[in-house]
Design a protein around this motif. Sequence first.
Motif, PDB file in Angstrom:
ATOM      1  N   GLN A  21      -1.954 -20.140 -12.243  1.00 40.11           N
ATOM      2  CA  GLN A  21      -2.227 -21.191 -11.399  1.00 40.11           C
ATOM      3  C   GLN A  21      -1.336 -22.468 -11.817  1.00 40.11           C
ATOM      4  N   GLN A  22      -1.321 -22.787 -12.858  1.00 42.60           N
ATOM      5  CA  GLN A  22      -0.666 -24.029 -13.351  1.00 42.60           C
ATOM      6  C   GLN A  22       1.053 -23.677 -13.100  1.00 42.60           C
ATOM      7  N   LEU A  23       1.238 -22.468 -13.310  1.00 37.19           N
ATOM      8  CA  LEU A  23       2.930 -22.101 -12.701  1.00 37.19           C
ATOM      9  C   LEU A  23       3.061 -21.914 -11.219  1.00 37.19           C
ATOM     10  N   GLY A  24       1.810 -22.174 -10.495  1.00 38.64           N
ATOM     11  CA  GLY A  24       2.080 -22.023  -8.932  1.00 38.64           C
ATOM     12  C   GLY A  24       1.641 -20.746  -8.293  1.00 38.64           C
ATOM     13  N   TYR A  25       1.263 -19.877  -9.026  1.00 39.23           N
ATOM     14  CA  TYR A  25       0.666 -18.709  -8.462  1.00 39.23           C
ATOM     15  C   TYR A  25      -0.254 -18.807  -7.646  1.00 39.23           C
ATOM     16  N   GLN A  26      -0.366 -18.178  -6.593  1.00 41.02           N
ATOM     17  CA  GLN A  26      -1.558 -18.267  -5.797  1.00 41.02           C
ATOM     18  C   GLN A  26      -2.460 -16.848  -5.979  1.00 41.02           C
ATOM     19  N   LEU A  27      -3.493 -16.804  -6.573  1.00 38.13           N
ATOM     20  CA  LEU A  27      -4.266 -15.677  -7.095  1.00 38.13           C
ATOM     21  C   LEU A  27      -5.112 -15.287  -5.725  1.00 38.13           C
ATOM     22  N   ILE A  28      -4.843 -13.936  -5.649  1.00 42.80           N
ATOM     23  CA  ILE A  28      -5.726 -13.441  -4.216  1.00 42.80           C
ATOM     24  C   ILE A  28      -6.768 -12.440  -4.470  1.00 42.80           C
ATOM     25  N   ALA A  29      -6.745 -11.659  -5.897  1.00 41.92           N
ATOM     26  CA  ALA A  29      -7.752 -10.922  -6.128  1.00 41.92           C
ATOM     27  C   ALA A  29      -7.908 -10.830  -7.638  1.00 41.92           C
ATOM     28  N   SER A  30      -8.934 -10.105  -8.206  1.00 39.66           N
ATOM     29  CA  SER A  30      -9.165  -9.817  -9.504  1.00 39.66           C
ATOM     30  C   SER A  30      -9.857  -8.721  -9.597  1.00 39.66           C
ATOM     31  N   GLY A  31      -9.702  -7.846 -10.732  1.00 38.07           N
ATOM     32  CA  GLY A  31     -10.573  -6.591 -10.669  1.00 38.07           C
ATOM     33  C   GLY A  31     -10.429  -5.751  -9.565  1.00 38.07           C
ATOM     34  N   TRP A  32      -9.264  -5.517  -8.966  1.00 39.50           N
ATOM     35  CA  TRP A  32      -9.453  -4.627  -7.988  1.00 39.50           C
ATOM     36  C   TRP A  32      -9.175  -3.070  -8.209  1.00 39.50           C
ATOM     37  N   HIS A  33     -10.029  -2.231  -7.890  1.00 44.86           N
ATOM     38  CA  HIS A  33     -10.235  -0.645  -8.310  1.00 44.86           C
ATOM     39  C   HIS A  33      -9.821   0.293  -7.320  1.00 44.86           C
ATOM     40  N   CYS A  34      -9.382   1.206  -7.871  1.00 43.81           N
ATOM     41  CA  CYS A  34      -9.096   2.556  -7.213  1.00 43.81           C
ATOM     42  C   CYS A  34      -9.241   3.806  -7.992  1.00 43.81           C
ATOM     43  N   ARG A  35      -8.903   4.734  -7.686  1.00 37.42           N
ATOM     44  CA  ARG A  35      -9.326   5.975  -8.346  1.00 37.42           C
ATOM     45  C   ARG A  35      -8.316   5.990  -9.750  1.00 37.42           C
ATOM     46  N   TRP A  36      -7.182   5.280  -9.752  1.00 36.37           N
ATOM     47  CA  TRP A  36      -6.221   5.297 -10.577  1.00 36.37           C
ATOM     48  C   TRP A  36      -6.681   4.233 -11.774  1.00 36.37           C
ATOM     49  N   GLY A  37      -7.548   3.237 -11.424  1.00 34.83           N
ATOM     50  CA  GLY A  37      -8.028   2.305 -12.342  1.00 34.83           C
ATOM     51  C   GLY A  37      -8.018   0.944 -11.788  1.00 34.83           C
ATOM     52  N   GLU A  38      -7.638  -0.202 -12.417  1.00 33.41           N
ATOM     53  CA  GLU A  38      -8.119  -1.399 -12.060  1.00 33.41           C
ATOM     54  C   GLU A  38      -6.674  -2.323 -12.170  1.00 33.41           C
ATOM     55  N   ILE A  39      -6.512  -3.197 -11.424  1.00 36.96           N
ATOM     56  CA  ILE A  39      -5.410  -4.253 -11.446  1.00 36.96           C
ATOM     57  C   ILE A  39      -6.162  -5.432 -11.819  1.00 36.96           C
ATOM     58  N   ASP A  40      -5.817  -6.005 -12.912  1.00 33.97           N
ATOM     59  CA  ASP A  40      -6.467  -7.322 -13.493  1.00 33.97           C
ATOM     60  C   ASP A  40      -6.401  -8.473 -12.444  1.00 33.97           C
ATOM     61  N   LEU A  41      -5.062  -8.623 -12.148  1.00 33.11           N
ATOM     62  CA  LEU A  41      -5.003  -9.861 -11.052  1.00 33.11           C
ATOM     63  C   LEU A  41      -3.812  -9.406 -10.122  1.00 33.11           C
ATOM     64  N   ILE A  42      -4.030 -10.185  -8.801  1.00 36.97           N
ATOM     65  CA  ILE A  42      -3.204  -9.797  -7.998  1.00 36.97           C
ATOM     66  C   ILE A  42      -2.773 -11.529  -7.527  1.00 36.97           C
ATOM     67  N   ALA A  43      -1.512 -11.628  -7.246  1.00 30.71           N
ATOM     68  CA  ALA A  43      -1.053 -12.881  -6.924  1.00 30.71           C
ATOM     69  C   ALA A  43      -0.023 -12.922  -6.021  1.00 30.71           C
ATOM     70  N   TYR A  44       0.185 -14.084  -5.537  1.00 35.66           N
ATOM     71  CA  TYR A  44       1.761 -14.298  -5.161  1.00 35.66           C
ATOM     72  C   TYR A  44       2.458 -15.353  -5.704  1.00 35.66           C
ATOM     73  N   ASP A  45       3.902 -15.045  -6.102  1.00 36.59           N
ATOM     74  CA  ASP A  45       4.545 -15.908  -6.856  1.00 36.59           C
ATOM     75  C   ASP A  45       5.338 -16.333  -5.784  1.00 36.59           C
ATOM     76  N   GLN A  46       5.255 -17.488  -4.999  1.00 32.83           N
ATOM     77  CA  GLN A  46       6.227 -17.808  -3.918  1.00 32.83           C
ATOM     78  C   GLN A  46       5.814 -16.691  -2.633  1.00 32.83           C
ATOM     79  N   ALA A  47       6.984 -15.724  -2.354  1.00 32.86           N
ATOM     80  CA  ALA A  47       6.802 -14.704  -1.433  1.00 32.86           C
ATOM     81  C   ALA A  47       6.689 -13.449  -1.961  1.00 32.86           C
ATOM     82  N   THR A  48       6.708 -13.420  -3.262  1.00 34.30           N
ATOM     83  CA  THR A  48       6.442 -11.999  -3.932  1.00 34.30           C
ATOM     84  C   THR A  48       5.052 -11.713  -4.316  1.00 34.30           C
ATOM     85  N   LEU A  49       4.755 -10.515  -3.915  1.00 31.47           N
ATOM     86  CA  LEU A  49       3.415 -10.052  -4.417  1.00 31.47           C
ATOM     87  C   LEU A  49       3.334  -9.530  -5.761  1.00 31.47           C
ATOM     88  N   VAL A  50       2.528  -9.869  -6.570  1.00 33.48           N
ATOM     89  CA  VAL A  50       2.563  -9.542  -7.938  1.00 33.48           C
ATOM     90  C   VAL A  50       1.245  -9.079  -8.454  1.00 33.48           C
TER      91      VAL A  50
END
Length: 124
Positions: A21-50
């Motif tokens: 967040q200090q770098l300007g990323y926009q966090l949109i989710a944390s701990g997203w789960h599916c059958r393959w496991g978990e994504i710790d954090l999901i964010a936008y870095d400007q127009a890029t989904l990360v």
Amino acid sequence: MADDRKALGRWGEQYAAEYLQQLGYQLIASGWHCRWGEIDLIAYDQATLVIIEVRTRRGTAHGSAAESLTLKKRQRLARLLQAYLQALDAAQTPWLGDYRIDAIAITLSRGQPQLEHFQAISIE
């Protein structure tokens, strides 16, 4: 012991989220789960989904946090990214922009966090 590791992992994810967040990323989710496991954090870095994998270690006796990001784990992250993109499609909100996988490695040294941010990590 397992609870201690989970608490350390949660702390690391929160520390990483604040850093991003200090770098300007926009966090949109944390701990997203599916059958393959978990994504710790999901964010936008400007127009890029990360999607961001956070690795946290106490010391380096068993290797640093960065060293724990093995090829197998990076390949799992690629599957998780594809699953997330498919979930967006299924929700009829497809992502048509750029995306990448980042990793944040936090190693505690004498109680002080040492953070390394790896952008667009290789899955090979």
